[in-house]
Write a protein that holds these residues in place. Structure first.
Motif, mmCIF file in Angstrom:
data_model
loop_
_atom_site.group_PDB
_atom_site.id
_atom_site.type_symbol
_atom_site.label_atom_id
_atom_site.label_comp_id
_atom_site.label_asym_id
_atom_site.label_seq_id
_atom_site.Cartn_x
_atom_site.Cartn_y
_atom_site.Cartn_z
ATOM 1 N N GLY A 1 6.537 4.874 -5.455
ATOM 2 C CA GLY A 1 6.365 5.508 -6.757
ATOM 3 C C GLY A 1 7.447 5.214 -7.767
ATOM 4 O O GLY A 1 7.459 5.792 -8.859
ATOM 5 N N ARG A 2 8.352 4.307 -7.449
ATOM 6 C CA ARG A 2 9.437 3.982 -8.377
ATOM 7 C C ARG A 2 9.477 2.477 -8.658
ATOM 8 O O ARG A 2 9.145 1.669 -7.793
ATOM 9 C CB ARG A 2 10.799 4.435 -7.820
ATOM 10 N N ILE A 3 9.925 2.126 -9.848
ATOM 11 C CA ILE A 3 10.093 0.720 -10.203
ATOM 12 C C ILE A 3 11.386 0.203 -9.587
ATOM 13 O O ILE A 3 12.459 0.759 -9.822
ATOM 14 C CB ILE A 3 10.140 0.539 -11.731
ATOM 15 N N THR B 1 -3.502 -8.134 -24.158
ATOM 16 C CA THR B 1 -2.495 -7.511 -23.299
ATOM 17 C C THR B 1 -3.175 -7.150 -21.986
ATOM 18 O O THR B 1 -4.177 -6.441 -21.968
ATOM 19 C CB THR B 1 -1.927 -6.239 -23.950
ATOM 20 N N ILE B 2 -2.632 -7.640 -20.882
ATOM 21 C CA ILE B 2 -3.263 -7.469 -19.583
ATOM 22 C C ILE B 2 -2.259 -6.921 -18.579
ATOM 23 O O ILE B 2 -1.117 -7.366 -18.516
ATOM 24 C CB ILE B 2 -3.830 -8.807 -19.075
ATOM 25 N N ILE B 3 -2.710 -5.931 -17.808
ATOM 26 C CA ILE B 3 -1.920 -5.399 -16.694
ATOM 27 C C ILE B 3 -2.707 -5.668 -15.420
ATOM 28 O O ILE B 3 -3.833 -5.205 -15.278
ATOM 29 C CB ILE B 3 -1.646 -3.900 -16.847
ATOM 30 N N PHE B 4 -2.120 -6.418 -14.516
ATOM 31 C CA PHE B 4 -2.793 -6.833 -13.290
ATOM 32 C C PHE B 4 -2.147 -6.098 -12.118
ATOM 33 O O PHE B 4 -1.013 -6.385 -11.752
ATOM 34 C CB PHE B 4 -2.647 -8.345 -13.115
ATOM 35 N N VAL B 5 -2.842 -5.109 -11.558
ATOM 36 C CA VAL B 5 -2.320 -4.324 -10.447
ATOM 37 C C VAL B 5 -2.795 -4.950 -9.142
ATOM 38 O O VAL B 5 -3.996 -5.129 -8.928
ATOM 39 C CB VAL B 5 -2.811 -2.857 -10.536
ATOM 40 N N THR B 6 -1.856 -5.286 -8.256
ATOM 41 C CA THR B 6 -2.240 -6.010 -7.040
ATOM 42 C C THR B 6 -1.212 -5.807 -5.930
ATOM 43 O O THR B 6 -0.030 -5.550 -6.194
ATOM 44 C CB THR B 6 -2.382 -7.519 -7.327
ATOM 45 N N HIS B 7 -1.683 -5.926 -4.695
ATOM 46 C CA HIS B 7 -0.765 -5.911 -3.552
ATOM 47 C C HIS B 7 -0.332 -7.330 -3.195
ATOM 48 O O HIS B 7 0.530 -7.528 -2.347
ATOM 49 C CB HIS B 7 -1.437 -5.272 -2.339
ATOM 50 N N SER C 1 0.842 -1.190 0.000
ATOM 51 C CA SER C 1 0.000 0.000 0.000
ATOM 52 C C SER C 1 0.883 1.248 0.000
ATOM 53 O O SER C 1 1.876 1.314 0.727
ATOM 54 C CB SER C 1 -0.900 0.011 1.240
ATOM 55 N N GLY C 2 0.521 2.224 -0.820
ATOM 56 C CA GLY C 2 1.304 3.448 -0.912
ATOM 57 C C GLY C 2 2.447 3.390 -1.902
ATOM 58 O O GLY C 2 3.191 4.366 -2.065
ATOM 59 N N ALA C 3 2.599 2.258 -2.591
ATOM 60 C CA ALA C 3 3.703 2.115 -3.542
ATOM 61 C C ALA C 3 3.484 2.932 -4.806
ATOM 62 O O ALA C 3 4.440 3.237 -5.527
ATOM 63 C CB ALA C 3 3.914 0.643 -3.897
ATOM 64 N N GLY C 4 2.218 3.253 -5.111
ATOM 65 C CA GLY C 4 1.921 4.016 -6.324
ATOM 66 C C GLY C 4 1.193 3.219 -7.378
ATOM 67 O O GLY C 4 1.025 3.688 -8.508
ATOM 68 N N LYS C 5 0.718 2.026 -7.017
ATOM 69 C CA LYS C 5 0.088 1.135 -7.997
ATOM 70 C C LYS C 5 -1.187 1.741 -8.576
ATOM 71 O O LYS C 5 -1.383 1.759 -9.789
ATOM 72 C CB LYS C 5 -0.230 -0.222 -7.358
ATOM 73 N N THR C 6 -2.072 2.208 -7.696
ATOM 74 C CA THR C 6 -3.352 2.735 -8.173
ATOM 75 C C THR C 6 -3.164 4.032 -8.940
ATOM 76 O O THR C 6 -3.856 4.278 -9.937
ATOM 77 C CB THR C 6 -4.317 2.936 -6.986
#
Length: 218
Positions: free
Chosen positions: A192-194, A169-175, A12-17
């Motif tokens: 916020g960084r890779i 093409t699929i992007i799956f955003v998840t914690h 949580s807070g990584a910047g995913k959403t």
């Protein structure tokens, strides 16, 4: 990459959403009138497109699909067709496309039901159908299994792997870091960084994982 299923993971807070909202075209990459970045799909910068055009490029599936229900649509068919209405699709083509997508996701028997009468798993299938109906270049799933039980989560993962196998093409955003095992590429975010961007050469089968789960009644 085109044709990949990419897991975007992080706490949580990584910047995913935030990243998901940029990709979906909800947050423009503009600050102080200057373009600060770009999300390019099918050779088009989403910042240069209208919201309707951007939505037609990226099919969005969120954690709680009930939050996407429009109060004016009283049936599942109406919910799935909503995106086509925004694009001005002729009504006969709209009906045929909804039937096609419903058959693909095995929800034809739900089309005349109220969305509010569905289970979480059924509603998530409807949400995926709604994301697919415009034939988008990318399917973006933001915590699409976050509110689901383990068996239903695997059923949704099976659907995404089937769509990926068909060339989507699929992007799956998840914690959930376990999702990484079912993706062909994984990107990990922190603040916020890779911090990691790796190809997964040993993709697990969601169908096999689902088959290995105990029966609900046991």
């Amino acid at each position: 990459p085109r044709g990949s299923i990419t897991g975007t993971v992080g706490a949580s807070g990584a910047g995913k959403t935030t990243l998901a909202k940029v990709i979906a075209g909800f947050i423009p990459q503009v600050e102080g009138g200057e373009l600060t970045g770009s999300a390019t799909v099918d050779g088009r910068n989403l910042a240069e497109l209208s919201l309707v055009e951007a939505v037609s490029k990226v099919g969005l599936v969120i954690q709680n699909p009930f939050n996407q229900i429009s109060g004016a649509r009283y049936t599942v068919r109406g919910e799935i067709a909503f995106g086509l209405e925004n694009l001005g699709t002729p009504r006969d083509q709209m009906a045929a496309r909804v039937d096609e997508v419903a058959a693909l996701l095995r929800i034809t028997d739900l089309l005349d039901r109220s969305p509010y009468a569905l289970s979480g798993g059924q509603m998530q299938r409807v949400a995926i159908a709604r994301a697919l109906v415009n034939d988008p270049a990318v399917i973006l799933a933001d915590e699409a299994t976050g509110n689901l039980d383990t068996r239903t989560s695997f059923e949704v993962l099976v659907l995404f792997q089937q769509l990926h196998a068909a060339g989507r093409t699929i992007i799956f955003v998840t914690h959930n870091p376990d999702i990484a095992h079912y993706a062909s590429r994984n990107i990990e975010l922190r603040d916020g960084r890779i911090i990691r961007n790796e190809v997964n050469d040993h993709i697990l089968s969601a169908a096999e994982g689902l088959a290995a789960l105990p029966d609900r009644k046991s």
